[in-house]
Design an enzyme around this catalytic site. Structure first.
Site, PDB file in Angstrom:
ATOM      1  N   GLN A  32       0.815  -1.205   0.000  1.00 57.49           N
ATOM      2  CA  GLN A  32       0.000   0.000   0.000  1.00 57.49           C
ATOM      3  C   GLN A  32       0.854   1.263   0.000  1.00 57.49           C
ATOM      4  O   GLN A  32       2.061   1.204   0.171  1.00 57.49           O
ATOM      5  CB  GLN A  32      -0.945  -0.024   1.219  1.00 57.49           C
ATOM      6  CG  GLN A  32      -0.246  -0.349   2.542  1.00 57.49           C
ATOM      7  CD  GLN A  32      -1.105  -1.114   3.540  1.00 57.49           C
ATOM      8  OE1 GLN A  32      -2.330  -1.027   3.510  1.00 57.49           O
ATOM      9  NE2 GLN A  32      -0.475  -1.863   4.446  1.00 57.49           N
ATOM     10  N   HIS A  63      -6.155   2.593  20.744  1.00 56.83           N
ATOM     11  CA  HIS A  63      -5.358   1.457  21.210  1.00 56.83           C
ATOM     12  C   HIS A  63      -5.748   1.008  22.614  1.00 56.83           C
ATOM     13  O   HIS A  63      -5.779  -0.184  22.900  1.00 56.83           O
ATOM     14  CB  HIS A  63      -3.861   1.793  21.120  1.00 56.83           C
ATOM     15  CG  HIS A  63      -3.375   1.908  19.712  1.00 56.83           C
ATOM     16  ND1 HIS A  63      -2.593   2.937  19.261  1.00 56.83           N
ATOM     17  CD2 HIS A  63      -3.596   1.115  18.633  1.00 56.83           C
ATOM     18  CE1 HIS A  63      -2.343   2.768  17.971  1.00 56.83           C
ATOM     19  NE2 HIS A  63      -2.946   1.675  17.559  1.00 56.83           N
ATOM     20  N   ASP A  87       2.009  -0.452  13.330  1.00 58.05           N
ATOM     21  CA  ASP A  87       2.647   0.714  13.959  1.00 58.05           C
ATOM     22  C   ASP A  87       3.095   0.423  15.387  1.00 58.05           C
ATOM     23  O   ASP A  87       3.840   1.197  15.976  1.00 58.05           O
ATOM     24  CB  ASP A  87       1.697   1.923  13.923  1.00 58.05           C
ATOM     25  CG  ASP A  87       0.337   1.593  14.497  1.00 58.05           C
ATOM     26  OD1 ASP A  87       0.238   1.306  15.696  1.00 58.05           O
ATOM     27  OD2 ASP A  87      -0.664   1.632  13.740  1.00 58.05           O
ATOM     28  N   GLY A 140      -2.723 -12.001   7.691  1.00 60.87           N
ATOM     29  CA  GLY A 140      -3.504 -12.318   8.887  1.00 60.87           C
ATOM     30  C   GLY A 140      -4.562 -13.384   8.633  1.00 60.87           C
ATOM     31  O   GLY A 140      -4.836 -14.218   9.504  1.00 60.87           O
ATOM     32  N   ASP A 157      -6.780  -5.300  14.394  1.00 58.71           N
ATOM     33  CA  ASP A 157      -6.436  -3.886  14.192  1.00 58.71           C
ATOM     34  C   ASP A 157      -6.210  -3.670  12.710  1.00 58.71           C
ATOM     35  O   ASP A 157      -5.082  -3.534  12.253  1.00 58.71           O
ATOM     36  CB  ASP A 157      -5.176  -3.546  15.008  1.00 58.71           C
ATOM     37  CG  ASP A 157      -4.799  -2.083  14.862  1.00 58.71           C
ATOM     38  OD1 ASP A 157      -5.625  -1.293  14.364  1.00 58.71           O
ATOM     39  OD2 ASP A 157      -3.672  -1.735  15.262  1.00 58.71           O
TER      40      ASP A 157
HETATM   41  N1  AG3 Z   1      -6.485   0.959  12.053  1.00 57.50           N
HETATM   42  C1  AG3 Z   1      -7.819   1.501  11.926  1.00 57.50           C
HETATM   43  C2  AG3 Z   1      -7.945   2.568  10.901  1.00 57.50           C
HETATM   44  C3  AG3 Z   1      -9.342   2.919  10.637  1.00 57.50           C
HETATM   45  C4  AG3 Z   1      -9.416   4.152   9.839  1.00 57.50           C
HETATM   46  N2  AG3 Z   1     -10.705   4.233   9.348  1.00 57.50           N
HETATM   47  C5  AG3 Z   1     -11.530   5.225   9.330  1.00 57.50           C
HETATM   48  N3  AG3 Z   1     -11.168   6.459   9.433  1.00 57.50           N
HETATM   49  N4  AG3 Z   1     -12.725   4.903   9.215  1.00 57.50           N
HETATM   50  C6  AG3 Z   1      -5.527   1.804  12.636  1.00 57.50           C
HETATM   51  C7  AG3 Z   1      -4.244   1.166  12.942  1.00 57.50           C
HETATM   52  C8  AG3 Z   1      -3.692   1.711  14.197  1.00 57.50           C
HETATM   53  N5  AG3 Z   1      -2.874   0.781  14.866  1.00 57.50           N
END
Ligand code: AG3
Length: 281
Positions: A32, A63, A87, A140, A157
């Protein structure tokens, strides 16, 4: 376009603009497009394919709510699995629990881990060096399908269900996750912002309902996940939801948890759902 600003357009007719005072990185990983920049309000920000994933200022909400809620509800989580989370913020919070003997993190994109270590060390705060962390670079969905190990808490996540994250929202993935839970184990998931991503919640909840005796979601507002509170999917066959406020307080104190967002009261209150969210389930 406004010069020096970036526009996230994840939803129909609605977006979020962020000023970029300095861009540190902008490149294609194997999976990505990753961009890291500084913003005057949120500090350092990381986007994937133009969608905000993490910021220094508000990541604590997300988190903490995806780790402390299931871990404290469980009460004796020794093995935690994180899917995604490159991250390192989710690992950081899970590792705050001394009871967690092993935190396995399965991230598909080694590039995210590498760049976050370099440009966003404040998110992982040393989690990658913790001997209890078992970092696996793998898909995953494949990991979940094949794992023979079981986990007390599984945290998904993920990114949004577009691009590489899409498989993490399928019925078969949730089925494999359930199989990888110990008795009384709890699955929690990033389930989008229901006001603008209602379909996502509806689809996941349909799958959860078929799999778990206790299924649903809980909420927290994360400013950079624009559009209102975000939903976190919750699925278990155990008694985790019924934990009392007093019990949560005792567990949080015993764990010596110091948190910026999570409190036992917030934990209990997060399961109170407004009508428009309930109707999506
Ligand atoms: N993961 C979730 C991101 C979601 C963003 N989506 C949204 N704005 N609807 C984040 C990873 C952090 N560890």
């Amino acid at each position: 376009p406004i010069p020096g600003w970036t526009l996230e357009r994840l939803h129909k007719g609605y977006g979020q603009a962020l000023q970029e005072t300095e861009v540190f990185y902008d490149s294609q990983t194997d999976h990505q497009r990753l961009r890291v920049f500084d913003n005057p309000r949120f500090g350092r920000v990381m986007t994937l394919d133009g969608v905000v994933q993490v910021t220094e200022a508000d990541n604590f909400i997300y988190h903490e709510m995806l780790t402390h809620v299931p871990i404290l509800a469980h009460g004796a989580a020794r093995r935690v699995l994180i899917v995604g989370g490159g991250d390192g913020g989710m690992a950081r919070e899970a590792l705050r629990h001394a009871s967690a003997e092993e935190v396995t993190m399965v991230e598909i994109d080694a590039g995210v881990v590498e760049f976050c270590k370099t440009y966003l060390p404040g998110i992982s705060q040393g989690a990658f060096d913790d001997p209890r962390l078992n970092l696996v670079i793998d898909d995953g969905a494949a990991f979940m399908r094949n794992t023979q190990k079981k986990y007390d808490v599984i945290v998904i996540d993920s990114t949004d269900p577009v691009g590489p994250g899409e498989v993490l929202f399928t019925d078969s993935f949730y089925g494999h996750a359930k199989r990888a839970l110990t008795e009384g184990g709890i699955l929690v998931t990033q389930n989008g912002v229901p006001f603008v991503q209602g379909e996502e919640l509806t689809n996941s909840m349909r799958a959860f309902k078929a799999l778990f005796a206790d299924w649903g979601c809980y909420l927290a507002t994360v400013p950079t996940y624009a559009g209102g509170p975000m939903a976190f999917g919750w699925g278990t066959d155990g008694p985790g939801r019924a934990v009392t406020l007093a019990e949560l307080e005792a567990r949080a104190a015993a764990a010596g948890l110091s948190t910026e967002y999570y409190t036992p009261e917030v934990h209990k209150a997060a399961f109170a759902l407004p009508g428009y969210v309930r109707r999506l389930m």
